[in-house]
Design an enzyme around this catalytic site. Sequence first.
Site, PDB file in Angstrom:
ATOM      1  N   GLY A   1      54.208  31.493  47.446  1.00 30.57           N
ATOM      2  CA  GLY A   1      55.198  30.608  46.827  1.00 30.57           C
ATOM      3  C   GLY A   1      56.206  31.317  45.953  1.00 30.57           C
ATOM      4  O   GLY A   1      56.629  30.772  44.939  1.00 30.57           O
TER       5      GLY A   1
ATOM      6  N   THR B   1      47.237  43.467  36.073  1.00 24.96           N
ATOM      7  CA  THR B   1      46.619  43.729  37.371  1.00 24.96           C
ATOM      8  C   THR B   1      45.398  44.605  37.164  1.00 24.96           C
ATOM      9  O   THR B   1      45.435  45.558  36.389  1.00 24.96           O
ATOM     10  CB  THR B   1      47.540  44.418  38.399  1.00 24.96           C
TER      11      THR B   1
ATOM     12  N   ASP C   1      44.413  46.516  39.265  1.00 23.16           N
ATOM     13  CA  ASP C   1      44.671  47.773  39.981  1.00 23.16           C
ATOM     14  C   ASP C   1      45.301  48.845  39.099  1.00 23.16           C
ATOM     15  O   ASP C   1      45.321  50.020  39.470  1.00 23.16           O
ATOM     16  CB  ASP C   1      45.598  47.519  41.178  1.00 23.16           C
TER      17      ASP C   1
ATOM     18  N   ARG D   1      24.776  52.090  54.568  1.00 23.41           N
ATOM     19  CA  ARG D   1      25.056  50.673  54.333  1.00 23.41           C
ATOM     20  C   ARG D   1      26.401  50.586  53.619  1.00 23.41           C
ATOM     21  O   ARG D   1      26.711  51.445  52.797  1.00 23.41           O
ATOM     22  CB  ARG D   1      24.000  50.026  53.418  1.00 23.41           C
TER      23      ARG D   1
HETATM   24  O1  F6P Z   1      46.467  43.024  43.074  1.00 24.63           O
HETATM   25  C1  F6P Z   1      45.122  43.055  42.830  1.00 24.63           C
HETATM   26  C2  F6P Z   1      44.322  42.905  44.049  1.00 24.63           C
HETATM   27  O2  F6P Z   1      43.083  42.920  43.496  1.00 24.63           O
HETATM   28  C3  F6P Z   1      44.463  43.951  45.168  1.00 24.63           C
HETATM   29  O3  F6P Z   1      43.754  45.122  44.945  1.00 24.63           O
HETATM   30  C4  F6P Z   1      43.953  43.209  46.367  1.00 24.63           C
HETATM   31  O4  F6P Z   1      44.437  43.753  47.573  1.00 24.63           O
HETATM   32  C5  F6P Z   1      44.475  41.845  46.120  1.00 24.63           C
HETATM   33  O5  F6P Z   1      44.488  41.673  44.712  1.00 24.63           O
HETATM   34  C6  F6P Z   1      43.685  40.774  46.781  1.00 24.63           C
HETATM   35  O6  F6P Z   1      44.211  39.541  46.414  1.00 24.63           O
HETATM   36  P1  F6P Z   1      43.850  38.126  47.062  1.00 24.63           P
HETATM   37  O7  F6P Z   1      42.515  38.198  47.675  1.00 24.63           O
HETATM   38  O8  F6P Z   1      43.917  37.190  45.901  1.00 24.63           O
HETATM   39  O9  F6P Z   1      44.921  37.875  48.068  1.00 24.63           O
END
Ligand code: F6P
Length: 362
Positions: free
Chosen positions: A77, A140, A142, A280
Site C-alpha cells: 500500500g 528495522t 536488519d 538439519r
Molecule cells: O525488513 C525486515 C525483514 O525482516 C527482512 O529481513 C525480511 O525479508 C522481511 O522483513 C520480511 O517481511 P514480511 O514477512 O513482513 O514480508
Amino acid sequence: MSRLRVAVNTGGGDAPGLNAVIRAVVLSSLNRGWEVWGIRRGYGGLMGTDELVQLTRESVRGITHLGGTILGTTNRGSPFAYPVRQPDGSIITVDRSDELIEAFRSRGFDALIAIGGDGSLHMANELAKKGLPVVGVPKTIDNDLAATQVTFGFHTAVQTASDALDKLHSTAESHERVMVVEVMGRHAGWIALFAGVSATADVILIPEIPFRMESVCDKIRSREAEGRPFSIVVVAEGARPVDGEASFIREAEPGAAGRLGGMAERVSGEIARCTGKETRSLVLGHLQRGGSPLAYDRLISLRFGAAAVRCVADGLFGTMVALDPPDIRAVPLQEAVERIKTVPLDADVMLTARDLGISFGD
Ligand code: F6P
C-alpha cells in the site's frame, strides 16, 4: 509555540521498540501542549482503508515494553505504487500520493513522524519532496539503514537469534549434526554476523560475501578432523552462492517486495551431500521481529521518538533522526535512503570473526 497537530505512523515490517517510539512521540508532544493522531496501518488511516485515532496519555500507558505496534503496520500500500486489482485478477499500481497529501492537509496536520525502514523512509523522502512536513525514525531489525549507527529493534533480534543458536548447540552436539539456521537480513548480514559471533557459530553466510559450498564443507570437515563432529551454520536469508542467486519463496508482485527464504535448506542439503553428515535446517523467521524489546532498544526508541518531536519543534523537516554516538541528530532523509548500510568487510566484528576461525564460505 502554537498548538501543533502531529500525525504519527508505523510502516513496513514490525520491529521491537515501535511502541516505545510512539509513546515518546505522544508524551513529548502532549507535554508541549500539542495534539497527536495515529494514522493506522501505514498510510491506511489517510487513504480510506483504515482510521485515524487520537493518541492520549492513556493510549500509550504501559506500552514501552510491548512488541508490535499499537497503530498496526503493513508492507503493502505505498501511496506511490498503490496496488489495485483489475477485473481480470491482475494487479496494477497507481500513484495516490497527491490524494494522501490532500488528506493530510485537510485534517489540519502540521507534521508527520514516519517510523519505518528503507521502504517507508523512501516514501517519506518522496512525500517531503512534495512539500509534506515529515521527520523519519529509523526502524528495522536488519540494521541496514545508512546515516544511523543503529536502528531500533536490531539488538533484540540479535538476542533472539543468539538465544536460538545457544539452544541448537546442545542438540547439534548430542547428535553430531550440522544445524543450518536461517536468520533475517535481506540485503545485509548484520543479524547473522552479530548473533553468529556471539553464539560461536562455525560458519556465517551473509549477502555481502557470496559463498562457495566447497569452502563451507571444508570448514565442517576440518572441525570433524579436530574431533568436533558437529557444526552450527548461520545463513542470512539474502545470502547467495558465488555461482547462484538468492533464494525466493515468492517473487515480487506489483507494490510488494519478493519473499526471501529457503537458503538454509539448500545449504543444508549441499552440506549433507558433500560431507556425508546428518544435517538439519530451520528458519527463525518472524520470531526475530516479535517480543519485548531489550532495554537497549527501549531506550534508543524513546530517544528517537523524543528527538523526532524536537525536530518538529525546530522545523527540521525532510530529516530522519539518527544515532551518532553519543548524540541523536537529524540527517537529511535523502542521505538516509541513498544507500543500504551493508557490513563493511573490514569491520572490527568481521576481523574478530575471522581471528576466531569462523568461516564466511569465501
Ligand atoms: O525488513 C525486515 C525483514 O525482516 C527482512 O529481513 C525480511 O525479508 C522481511 O522483513 C520480511 O517481511 P514480511 O514477512 O513482513 O514480508
